[in-house]
Design a protein around this motif. Sequence first.
Motif, PDB file in Angstrom:
ATOM      1  N   VAL A  25     112.081  89.630  76.817  1.00 28.28           N
ATOM      2  CA  VAL A  25     110.883  89.493  77.644  1.00 28.28           C
ATOM      3  C   VAL A  25     109.858  88.673  76.874  1.00 28.28           C
ATOM      4  O   VAL A  25     109.559  88.957  75.709  1.00 28.28           O
ATOM      5  CB  VAL A  25     110.292  90.869  78.005  1.00 28.28           C
ATOM      6  CG1 VAL A  25     109.015  90.717  78.826  1.00 28.28           C
ATOM      7  CG2 VAL A  25     111.328  91.703  78.765  1.00 28.28           C
ATOM      8  N   VAL A  26     109.318  87.644  77.546  1.00 26.25           N
ATOM      9  CA  VAL A  26     108.438  86.677  76.895  1.00 26.25           C
ATOM     10  C   VAL A  26     107.166  86.512  77.706  1.00 26.25           C
ATOM     11  O   VAL A  26     107.206  86.466  78.938  1.00 26.25           O
ATOM     12  CB  VAL A  26     109.143  85.303  76.771  1.00 26.25           C
ATOM     13  CG1 VAL A  26     108.254  84.299  76.044  1.00 26.25           C
ATOM     14  CG2 VAL A  26     110.484  85.442  76.070  1.00 26.25           C
ATOM     15  N   HIS A  27     106.038  86.418  77.020  1.00 27.60           N
ATOM     16  CA  HIS A  27     104.762  86.075  77.653  1.00 27.60           C
ATOM     17  C   HIS A  27     104.138  84.914  76.897  1.00 27.60           C
ATOM     18  O   HIS A  27     103.857  85.019  75.700  1.00 27.60           O
ATOM     19  CB  HIS A  27     103.809  87.270  77.652  1.00 27.60           C
ATOM     20  CG  HIS A  27     102.414  86.932  78.112  1.00 27.60           C
ATOM     21  ND1 HIS A  27     102.158  86.367  79.342  1.00 27.60           N
ATOM     22  CD2 HIS A  27     101.208  87.049  77.502  1.00 27.60           C
ATOM     23  CE1 HIS A  27     100.853  86.180  79.469  1.00 27.60           C
ATOM     24  NE2 HIS A  27     100.253  86.571  78.368  1.00 27.60           N
ATOM     25  N   GLN A  28     103.950  83.804  77.608  1.00 25.82           N
ATOM     26  CA  GLN A  28     103.325  82.598  77.046  1.00 25.82           C
ATOM     27  C   GLN A  28     103.932  82.213  75.692  1.00 25.82           C
ATOM     28  O   GLN A  28     103.222  81.883  74.747  1.00 25.82           O
ATOM     29  CB  GLN A  28     101.800  82.804  76.915  1.00 25.82           C
ATOM     30  CG  GLN A  28     101.094  83.022  78.239  1.00 25.82           C
ATOM     31  CD  GLN A  28     101.020  81.762  79.108  1.00 25.82           C
ATOM     32  OE1 GLN A  28     101.815  80.848  78.956  1.00 25.82           O
ATOM     33  NE2 GLN A  28     100.068  81.729  80.020  1.00 25.82           N
ATOM     34  N   GLY A  29     105.231  82.275  75.615  1.00 27.25           N
ATOM     35  CA  GLY A  29     105.941  81.837  74.431  1.00 27.25           C
ATOM     36  C   GLY A  29     106.159  82.891  73.369  1.00 27.25           C
ATOM     37  O   GLY A  29     106.924  82.666  72.418  1.00 27.25           O
ATOM     38  N   LYS A  30     105.536  84.046  73.518  1.00 26.96           N
ATOM     39  CA  LYS A  30     105.674  85.109  72.523  1.00 26.96           C
ATOM     40  C   LYS A  30     106.654  86.169  73.025  1.00 26.96           C
ATOM     41  O   LYS A  30     106.510  86.688  74.134  1.00 26.96           O
ATOM     42  CB  LYS A  30     104.330  85.767  72.242  1.00 26.96           C
ATOM     43  CG  LYS A  30     104.411  86.857  71.169  1.00 26.96           C
ATOM     44  CD  LYS A  30     103.052  87.464  70.879  1.00 26.96           C
ATOM     45  CE  LYS A  30     103.156  88.550  69.813  1.00 26.96           C
ATOM     46  NZ  LYS A  30     101.847  89.201  69.536  1.00 26.96           N
ATOM     47  N   ILE A  31     107.638  86.485  72.211  1.00 27.56           N
ATOM     48  CA  ILE A  31     108.591  87.538  72.570  1.00 27.56           C
ATOM     49  C   ILE A  31     107.889  88.889  72.508  1.00 27.56           C
ATOM     50  O   ILE A  31     107.351  89.283  71.472  1.00 27.56           O
ATOM     51  CB  ILE A  31     109.811  87.509  71.631  1.00 27.56           C
ATOM     52  CG1 ILE A  31     110.609  86.214  71.840  1.00 27.56           C
ATOM     53  CG2 ILE A  31     110.711  88.727  71.882  1.00 27.56           C
ATOM     54  CD1 ILE A  31     111.780  86.044  70.891  1.00 27.56           C
ATOM     55  N   LYS A  32     107.893  89.589  73.632  1.00 29.82           N
ATOM     56  CA  LYS A  32     107.213  90.881  73.731  1.00 29.82           C
ATOM     57  C   LYS A  32     108.174  92.057  73.626  1.00 29.82           C
ATOM     58  O   LYS A  32     107.772  93.154  73.251  1.00 29.82           O
ATOM     59  CB  LYS A  32     106.449  90.978  75.060  1.00 29.82           C
ATOM     60  CG  LYS A  32     105.487  89.835  75.317  1.00 29.82           C
ATOM     61  CD  LYS A  32     104.389  89.747  74.281  1.00 29.82           C
ATOM     62  CE  LYS A  32     103.413  90.887  74.386  1.00 29.82           C
ATOM     63  NZ  LYS A  32     102.286  90.750  73.427  1.00 29.82           N
ATOM     64  N   ALA A  33     109.449  91.860  73.992  1.00 33.63           N
ATOM     65  CA  ALA A  33     110.401  92.968  73.936  1.00 33.63           C
ATOM     66  C   ALA A  33     111.820  92.426  73.942  1.00 33.63           C
ATOM     67  O   ALA A  33     112.092  91.361  74.499  1.00 33.63           O
ATOM     68  CB  ALA A  33     110.199  93.924  75.113  1.00 33.63           C
ATOM     69  N   SER A  45     105.248  96.477  93.168  1.00 37.32           N
ATOM     70  CA  SER A  45     104.663  97.826  93.117  1.00 37.32           C
ATOM     71  C   SER A  45     103.310  97.848  92.418  1.00 37.32           C
ATOM     72  O   SER A  45     102.605  98.850  92.476  1.00 37.32           O
ATOM     73  CB  SER A  45     105.616  98.787  92.399  1.00 37.32           C
ATOM     74  OG  SER A  45     105.583  98.589  90.993  1.00 37.32           O
ATOM     75  N   GLY A  46     102.946  96.746  91.751  1.00 33.90           N
ATOM     76  CA  GLY A  46     101.666  96.668  91.062  1.00 33.90           C
ATOM     77  C   GLY A  46     101.769  96.682  89.555  1.00 33.90           C
ATOM     78  O   GLY A  46     100.753  96.589  88.856  1.00 33.90           O
ATOM     79  N   MET A  47     102.960  96.790  89.014  1.00 35.10           N
ATOM     80  CA  MET A  47     103.161  96.812  87.570  1.00 35.10           C
ATOM     81  C   MET A  47     102.890  95.436  86.977  1.00 35.10           C
ATOM     82  O   MET A  47     103.180  94.416  87.606  1.00 35.10           O
ATOM     83  CB  MET A  47     104.594  97.256  87.279  1.00 35.10           C
ATOM     84  CG  MET A  47     104.866  97.666  85.854  1.00 35.10           C
ATOM     85  SD  MET A  47     106.544  98.373  85.680  1.00 35.10           S
ATOM     86  CE  MET A  47     106.343  99.905  86.600  1.00 35.10           C
ATOM     87  N   ASP A  48     102.315  95.399  85.777  1.00 33.03           N
ATOM     88  CA  ASP A  48     102.102  94.112  85.137  1.00 33.03           C
ATOM     89  C   ASP A  48     103.439  93.491  84.761  1.00 33.03           C
ATOM     90  O   ASP A  48     104.463  94.170  84.648  1.00 33.03           O
ATOM     91  CB  ASP A  48     101.198  94.246  83.902  1.00 33.03           C
ATOM     92  CG  ASP A  48     101.880  94.968  82.755  1.00 33.03           C
ATOM     93  OD1 ASP A  48     102.601  94.314  81.986  1.00 33.03           O
ATOM     94  OD2 ASP A  48     101.697  96.199  82.646  1.00 33.03           O
ATOM     95  N   MET A  49     103.428  92.164  84.557  1.00 31.81           N
ATOM     96  CA  MET A  49     104.673  91.405  84.390  1.00 31.81           C
ATOM     97  C   MET A  49     105.512  91.885  83.210  1.00 31.81           C
ATOM     98  O   MET A  49     106.727  92.069  83.329  1.00 31.81           O
ATOM     99  CB  MET A  49     104.361  89.920  84.204  1.00 31.81           C
ATOM    100  CG  MET A  49     103.942  89.214  85.460  1.00 31.81           C
ATOM    101  SD  MET A  49     105.387  88.761  86.438  1.00 31.81           S
ATOM    102  CE  MET A  49     104.571  88.113  87.893  1.00 31.81           C
ATOM    103  N   VAL A  50     104.895  92.077  82.060  1.00 29.45           N
ATOM    104  CA  VAL A  50     105.657  92.464  80.879  1.00 29.45           C
ATOM    105  C   VAL A  50     106.276  93.846  81.081  1.00 29.45           C
ATOM    106  O   VAL A  50     107.471  94.052  80.833  1.00 29.45           O
ATOM    107  CB  VAL A  50     104.787  92.427  79.615  1.00 29.45           C
ATOM    108  CG1 VAL A  50     105.517  93.049  78.429  1.00 29.45           C
ATOM    109  CG2 VAL A  50     104.399  90.986  79.290  1.00 29.45           C
ATOM    110  N   SER A  51     105.487  94.799  81.550  1.00 30.56           N
ATOM    111  CA  SER A  51     106.018  96.149  81.778  1.00 30.56           C
ATOM    112  C   SER A  51     107.124  96.139  82.816  1.00 30.56           C
ATOM    113  O   SER A  51     108.141  96.829  82.666  1.00 30.56           O
ATOM    114  CB  SER A  51     104.893  97.088  82.221  1.00 30.56           C
ATOM    115  OG  SER A  51     103.896  97.194  81.225  1.00 30.56           O
TER     116      SER A  51
END
Length: 297
Positions: free
Chosen positions: A200-208, A238-244
Amino acid sequence: MFAVVGTIAHENFPLTRGEVRIQGENIGIQDQVIPVHRGTPALLAAAVKAGEVLGLINPTGFLVGDIGRGKGSRTLYEFLVNILPALDFRVLTFHYLQPDVDWHNRVLFAVEEMSERPLLVADAGFMYAAKMSGQAEEYDLFTPDLGELAFLADEEAPHPFYTRGFILHEDQRVPELIARAYQHKNAARHLLVKGQKDVVVHQGKIKAVIDRPMEEALEAIGGTGDTLTGIVSALIYSGMDMVSAAVLAARVNRLAGHYAKPTPATQIIDIIHQIPRALEEALKSQLGTLCPKLQIT
């Protein structure tokens, strides 16, 4: 509302729009019944099953038949251009469509005319067109596998078939490929990279990184990438943020595969029927309990 755009691998399947429901081993939309093997039907079935647990209304499908010749895809592109500005969706997920940069851009312009811009998820052909058009950054989530990630990382390749040989799609090169895709502005704001390890990536940073449970038998079963995209789309709706949503979807998809006790004879619908159990367990467990090797930064 939540919509999925894609094609059915039957040339004569008509342009169809409507609520998607599960009927045994099939999905139904209007008066059409479609077997769930892989592709967009598997994505939709997974989204419906996840939505059952989350209390969501069923997704709307925009579907047409196309066996790779592009006629059906062009018909659907044109339909979307004409109808999207008047519609209201929280999430729009684009799946298998014949890549066409001109029509892709027209659809994106139509999205911008909607009263409220939906969150945009793209996989497969539509992701290819987004990259080829230079509009990847307009998307909220791409869900590539390793080969598709290598395509995103190749700033010159016009199609995954033409990804240059030195850009190898190997597990150990995932961070390098991610960095290269963002460097050349060929990635969405978020990535959910599908593979032996889901990243899982956000703006180029691996988050998980999610790699458990691991079921080797799943490697031979087509459609598990499609189900992952369907699950994450429902979670976002459902309303969950993208990373979660991406982290939870990866866990749920793996758990559903585990609960299906896969063998070479297992079908993707067998895994899809396990999604409610897997999602309920994952929600109860909170982060990391069922998948101890989940790494979150």
